[in-house]
Design a protein around this motif. Structure first.
Motif, PDB file in Angstrom:
ATOM      1  N   SER A 216      -8.804   2.932   3.059  1.00 43.48           N
ATOM      2  CA  SER A 216      -7.856   4.128   2.917  1.00 43.48           C
ATOM      3  C   SER A 216      -6.501   3.718   3.130  1.00 43.48           C
ATOM      4  CB  SER A 216      -8.262   5.310   3.487  1.00 43.48           C
ATOM      5  OG  SER A 216      -8.619   5.387   4.923  1.00 43.48           O
ATOM      6  N   TYR A 217      -5.607   4.896   2.740  1.00 43.75           N
ATOM      7  CA  TYR A 217      -4.208   4.350   3.138  1.00 43.75           C
ATOM      8  C   TYR A 217      -3.481   5.816   3.387  1.00 43.75           C
ATOM      9  CZ  TYR A 217      -2.543   7.115  -1.073  1.00 43.75           C
ATOM     10  OH  TYR A 217      -2.296   8.341  -2.001  1.00 43.75           O
ATOM     11  N   TYR A 218      -2.625   5.637   4.401  1.00 44.29           N
ATOM     12  CA  TYR A 218      -2.116   6.437   5.260  1.00 44.29           C
ATOM     13  C   TYR A 218      -0.646   6.418   5.130  1.00 44.29           C
ATOM     14  CZ  TYR A 218      -6.490   6.482   7.451  1.00 44.29           C
ATOM     15  OH  TYR A 218      -7.988   6.846   7.506  1.00 44.29           O
ATOM     16  N   GLN A 219       0.099   7.714   5.044  1.00 45.70           N
ATOM     17  CA  GLN A 219       1.632   7.400   4.865  1.00 45.70           C
ATOM     18  C   GLN A 219       2.216   8.216   6.145  1.00 45.70           C
ATOM     19  OE1 GLN A 219       3.188  10.961   2.495  1.00 45.70           O
ATOM     20  NE2 GLN A 219       4.474   9.598   1.427  1.00 45.70           N
ATOM     21  N   TYR A 220       3.366   7.499   6.661  1.00 43.76           N
ATOM     22  CA  TYR A 220       4.136   8.027   7.966  1.00 43.76           C
ATOM     23  C   TYR A 220       5.448   8.081   7.613  1.00 43.76           C
ATOM     24  CZ  TYR A 220      -0.253   6.384  10.032  1.00 43.76           C
ATOM     25  OH  TYR A 220      -1.665   6.229  10.370  1.00 43.76           O
ATOM     26  N   LEU A 221       6.300   9.022   8.044  1.00 46.16           N
ATOM     27  CA  LEU A 221       7.516   9.119   8.133  1.00 46.16           C
ATOM     28  C   LEU A 221       8.310   7.886   8.735  1.00 46.16           C
ATOM     29  CD1 LEU A 221       8.465  12.736   8.345  1.00 46.16           C
ATOM     30  CD2 LEU A 221       9.035  11.417   6.405  1.00 46.16           C
ATOM     31  N   ASP A 222       9.342   7.207   7.960  1.00 45.94           N
ATOM     32  CA  ASP A 222       9.785   6.081   8.566  1.00 45.94           C
ATOM     33  C   ASP A 222      11.402   6.762   8.932  1.00 45.94           C
ATOM     34  OD1 ASP A 222      10.949   3.682   9.642  1.00 45.94           O
ATOM     35  OD2 ASP A 222      10.272   2.592   8.094  1.00 45.94           O
ATOM     36  N   TYR A 223      11.790   6.951  10.018  1.00 49.48           N
ATOM     37  CA  TYR A 223      12.945   7.467  10.346  1.00 49.48           C
ATOM     38  C   TYR A 223      14.130   6.061  10.440  1.00 49.48           C
ATOM     39  CZ  TYR A 223      10.337  11.905  11.557  1.00 49.48           C
ATOM     40  OH  TYR A 223       9.660  12.862  11.429  1.00 49.48           O
ATOM     41  N   ASN A 224      13.748   5.295  10.508  1.00 52.62           N
ATOM     42  CA  ASN A 224      14.481   3.980  10.600  1.00 52.62           C
ATOM     43  C   ASN A 224      15.327   4.059   9.323  1.00 52.62           C
ATOM     44  OD1 ASN A 224      14.079   3.665  13.455  1.00 52.62           O
ATOM     45  ND2 ASN A 224      12.312   2.509  12.877  1.00 52.62           N
ATOM     46  N   VAL A 225      14.437   4.065   8.261  1.00 52.47           N
ATOM     47  CA  VAL A 225      15.066   3.850   7.008  1.00 52.47           C
ATOM     48  C   VAL A 225      15.252   5.094   6.085  1.00 52.47           C
ATOM     49  CG1 VAL A 225      14.312   1.377   6.751  1.00 52.47           C
ATOM     50  CG2 VAL A 225      12.681   3.130   6.074  1.00 52.47           C
ATOM     51  N   TYR A 226      14.703   6.186   6.526  1.00 53.46           N
ATOM     52  CA  TYR A 226      14.869   7.416   5.896  1.00 53.46           C
ATOM     53  C   TYR A 226      14.082   7.275   4.671  1.00 53.46           C
ATOM     54  CZ  TYR A 226      18.986   8.225   8.656  1.00 53.46           C
ATOM     55  OH  TYR A 226      19.688   8.680   9.913  1.00 53.46           O
ATOM     56  N   GLY A 227      12.635   6.867   4.980  1.00 56.22           N
ATOM     57  CA  GLY A 227      11.671   6.608   3.932  1.00 56.22           C
ATOM     58  C   GLY A 227      10.371   6.995   4.432  1.00 56.22           C
ATOM     59  N   TYR A 228       9.337   6.012   3.859  1.00 57.15           N
ATOM     60  CA  TYR A 228       7.978   6.439   4.142  1.00 57.15           C
ATOM     61  C   TYR A 228       7.430   4.941   4.704  1.00 57.15           C
ATOM     62  CZ  TYR A 228       8.918  10.844   2.151  1.00 57.15           C
ATOM     63  OH  TYR A 228       9.573  11.971   1.904  1.00 57.15           O
ATOM     64  N   LYS A 229       6.383   4.965   5.434  1.00 54.61           N
ATOM     65  CA  LYS A 229       5.783   3.605   5.867  1.00 54.61           C
ATOM     66  C   LYS A 229       4.404   3.771   5.434  1.00 54.61           C
ATOM     67  CE  LYS A 229       6.728   1.400   9.393  1.00 54.61           C
ATOM     68  NZ  LYS A 229       7.365   0.259   9.223  1.00 54.61           N
ATOM     69  N   TYR A 230       3.607   3.126   4.841  1.00 50.37           N
ATOM     70  CA  TYR A 230       2.215   2.939   4.476  1.00 50.37           C
ATOM     71  C   TYR A 230       1.461   1.992   5.017  1.00 50.37           C
ATOM     72  CZ  TYR A 230       3.420   6.502   0.552  1.00 50.37           C
ATOM     73  OH  TYR A 230       3.791   7.463  -0.163  1.00 50.37           O
ATOM     74  N   VAL A 231       0.319   2.312   5.399  1.00 47.61           N
ATOM     75  CA  VAL A 231      -0.757   1.362   5.771  1.00 47.61           C
ATOM     76  C   VAL A 231      -1.948   1.482   5.299  1.00 47.61           C
ATOM     77  CG1 VAL A 231       0.667   0.817   8.185  1.00 47.61           C
ATOM     78  CG2 VAL A 231      -1.391   3.002   8.042  1.00 47.61           C
ATOM     79  N   ILE A 232      -2.631   0.400   4.997  1.00 49.10           N
ATOM     80  CA  ILE A 232      -3.947   0.578   4.343  1.00 49.10           C
ATOM     81  C   ILE A 232      -4.933  -0.039   5.790  1.00 49.10           C
ATOM     82  CG2 ILE A 232      -5.683  -0.500   2.879  1.00 49.10           C
ATOM     83  CD1 ILE A 232      -3.205  -0.914   1.046  1.00 49.10           C
ATOM     84  N   LYS A 233      -6.154   0.700   5.921  1.00 47.57           N
ATOM     85  CA  LYS A 233      -7.002   0.583   6.705  1.00 47.57           C
ATOM     86  C   LYS A 233      -8.257   0.270   6.263  1.00 47.57           C
ATOM     87  CE  LYS A 233      -4.532   2.608  10.521  1.00 47.57           C
ATOM     88  NZ  LYS A 233      -4.540   3.106  11.908  1.00 47.57           N
ATOM     89  N   ALA A 234      -9.173  -0.347   6.715  1.00 50.68           N
ATOM     90  CA  ALA A 234     -10.375  -0.847   6.457  1.00 50.68           C
ATOM     91  C   ALA A 234     -11.424  -0.927   7.605  1.00 50.68           C
ATOM     92  CB  ALA A 234     -10.449  -1.992   5.157  1.00 50.68           C
ATOM     93  N   VAL A 235     -12.523  -0.465   7.465  1.00 50.62           N
ATOM     94  CA  VAL A 235     -13.542  -0.676   8.504  1.00 50.62           C
ATOM     95  C   VAL A 235     -14.590  -1.859   7.963  1.00 50.62           C
ATOM     96  CG1 VAL A 235     -15.692   0.472   9.479  1.00 50.62           C
ATOM     97  CG2 VAL A 235     -13.787   1.758   8.977  1.00 50.62           C
ATOM     98  N   LEU A 236     -14.725  -2.796   8.889  1.00 50.85           N
ATOM     99  CA  LEU A 236     -15.393  -3.966   8.633  1.00 50.85           C
ATOM    100  C   LEU A 236     -16.317  -4.126   9.763  1.00 50.85           C
ATOM    101  CD1 LEU A 236     -12.331  -6.342   7.657  1.00 50.85           C
ATOM    102  CD2 LEU A 236     -13.880  -5.296   6.332  1.00 50.85           C
ATOM    103  N   ASN A 237     -17.492  -4.877   9.318  1.00 48.52           N
ATOM    104  CA  ASN A 237     -18.403  -5.137  10.600  1.00 48.52           C
ATOM    105  C   ASN A 237     -17.959  -6.328  11.428  1.00 48.52           C
ATOM    106  OD1 ASN A 237     -19.016  -7.718   9.670  1.00 48.52           O
ATOM    107  ND2 ASN A 237     -20.632  -6.746   8.242  1.00 48.52           N
ATOM    108  N   ASP A 238     -18.329  -6.654  12.558  1.00 47.04           N
ATOM    109  CA  ASP A 238     -17.754  -7.457  13.534  1.00 47.04           C
ATOM    110  C   ASP A 238     -17.524  -8.717  13.195  1.00 47.04           C
ATOM    111  OD1 ASP A 238     -17.802  -5.369  15.540  1.00 47.04           O
ATOM    112  OD2 ASP A 238     -19.652  -5.837  16.209  1.00 47.04           O
ATOM    113  N   GLU A 239     -18.434  -9.217  12.319  1.00 42.88           N
ATOM    114  CA  GLU A 239     -18.407 -10.686  11.764  1.00 42.88           C
ATOM    115  C   GLU A 239     -17.427 -10.609  10.863  1.00 42.88           C
ATOM    116  OE1 GLU A 239     -21.296  -8.924  11.819  1.00 42.88           O
ATOM    117  OE2 GLU A 239     -22.147  -9.932  13.419  1.00 42.88           O
ATOM    118  N   ASP A 240     -17.091  -9.774   9.949  1.00 41.76           N
ATOM    119  CA  ASP A 240     -16.231  -9.939   8.786  1.00 41.76           C
ATOM    120  C   ASP A 240     -14.824  -9.575   9.431  1.00 41.76           C
ATOM    121  OD1 ASP A 240     -17.752 -10.616   6.813  1.00 41.76           O
ATOM    122  OD2 ASP A 240     -18.078  -8.302   6.141  1.00 41.76           O
ATOM    123  N   ALA A 241     -14.647  -8.895  10.527  1.00 37.35           N
ATOM    124  CA  ALA A 241     -13.463  -8.560  11.376  1.00 37.35           C
ATOM    125  C   ALA A 241     -12.924  -9.727  11.783  1.00 37.35           C
ATOM    126  CB  ALA A 241     -13.683  -7.368  12.156  1.00 37.35           C
TER     127      ALA A 241
END
Length: 89
Positions: free
Chosen positions: A46-71
């Motif tokens: 899934s992706y998440y959107q955050y305000l980025d006040y440093n550039v007056y824009g947005y920061k996006y991150v993609i997060k995934a849940v992996l098992n321990d070995e794959d991580a």
């Protein structure tokens, strides 16, 4: 199970940031890293959107849940994840 931040990027101050974020997300999904994460993730990443006040824009991150070995394999192949927004510029 470990949740990792697997990708991140910024979008400038635009009227509809979701439209401008679609391109980098699709490009990441087509990359070697994206294909690997999409096939090994326990849940759909899934992706998440955050305000980025440093550039007056947005920061996006993609997060995934992996098992321990794959991580561990992810960290060895693409680097350690700190789960911090600061790691992406």
């Amino acid at each position: 199970m470990i949740e990792l931040t697997v990708h991140g990027f910024t979008v400038g101050d635009v009227e509809d940031p979701e439209i401008y974020a679609a391109g980098p997300i699709i490009d990441w999904q087509k990359s070697e890293q994206g294909k690997w994460v999409m096939s090994h993730a326990i849940e759909k990443p899934s992706y998440y959107q955050y305000l980025d006040y440093n550039v007056y824009g947005y920061k996006y991150v993609i997060k995934a849940v992996l098992n321990d070995e794959d991580a561990m394999l992810y960290r060895l192949k693409w680097g350690y994840d700190t789960n911090s927004l600061l790691q992406f510029k």
